[in-house]
Design a protein around this motif. Structure first.
Motif: not given
Length: 217
Positions: A27-33, A192-196, A204-207
């Motif tokens: 259940f580890k959080h992931s913001f860029n799967i 959202v930022p281009d970092l994604v 979390r900054a990606l969202i």
């Protein structure tokens, strides 16, 4: 679908999909799967509903769209190696196609902290005898809200349909959902930022929403 996000609490995922697991890593959080990532999926076993890690992508060659076409045209019994599953998600990314440099947007549902994407999975065995699970996300034509960002979106199941989907009653649900392209669920869509764009970025900054920077955003 190119990327999605899962940052829901373990207890919320377990309660939402009526599963349990002693694993915390699952259940580890992931913001860029992205395809190739190991992520939790829910599926039915003989002893009941289960949650395990699967790898996004089937056979490293069959795209989500290809699996979608199989699911649309064939019943599960015709493709016994592919079985229905649910992919927990918090939201997903889409990229606006009408500009030279694609602009990333994040899409989430206002009324649900965790969503269930319709999916199909396959169990494979390595040459060493290790069992692996691979999964694909079922996609559909984008609704009118998301059409400016791209032609397809993940098929988001309604909670009342989780059991039917997992029990193999996916053909009537596919028929229903593929007709509902004009319906707009309570989705929030924001830039959202281009970092994604960098798969190695995962925070979390990606969202986090960013203001419009030009007229074609």
């Amino acid at each position: 679908m190119e990327r999605y996000v899962l940052h829901a609490a373990k207890t919320l995922i377990e309660d939402t999909f009526e599963v349990s697991s002693p694993s915390e890593v699952l259940f580890k959080h992931s913001f860029n799967i992205y395809p190739g990532s190991p992520m939790p999926i829910i599926y039915n076993e003989e002893q009941g509903r289960s949650i395990s890690t699967g790898i996004w992508g089937i056979n490293d060659s069959a795209s989500d769209e290809a699996i979608t076409e199989i699911a649309k045209s064939k019943l599960q019994s015709d493709h016994s190696e592919l079985k229905p599953c649910i992919i927990p998600a918090s939201g997903f990314y889409m990229w606006k196609q009408s500009v030279n440099d694609r602009l990333p947007f994040y899409v989430r549902m206002l009324s649900q902290e965790v969503l269930g994407f319709a999916g199909m999975y396959k169990v494979t065995e390595s040459s060493e005898g290790k069992t692996n699970i691979q999964f694909a996300v079922i996609t559909k034509a984008s609704n009118v809200l998301l059409q400016p960002l791209g032609p397809t979106m993940p098929l988001i199941l309604e909670p009342d349909h989780y059991s039917d989907w997992l029990e193999g009653q996916h053909q009537p649900l596919l028929t229903k959902f593929y007709k509902d392209t004009d319906l707009i669920p309570d989705l929030a869509v924001y830039r959202v930022p281009d970092l994604v764009n960098d798969p190695s970025e995962n925070s979390r900054a990606l969202i986090q929403a960013i203001p419009k920077r030009r007229d074609d955003d």
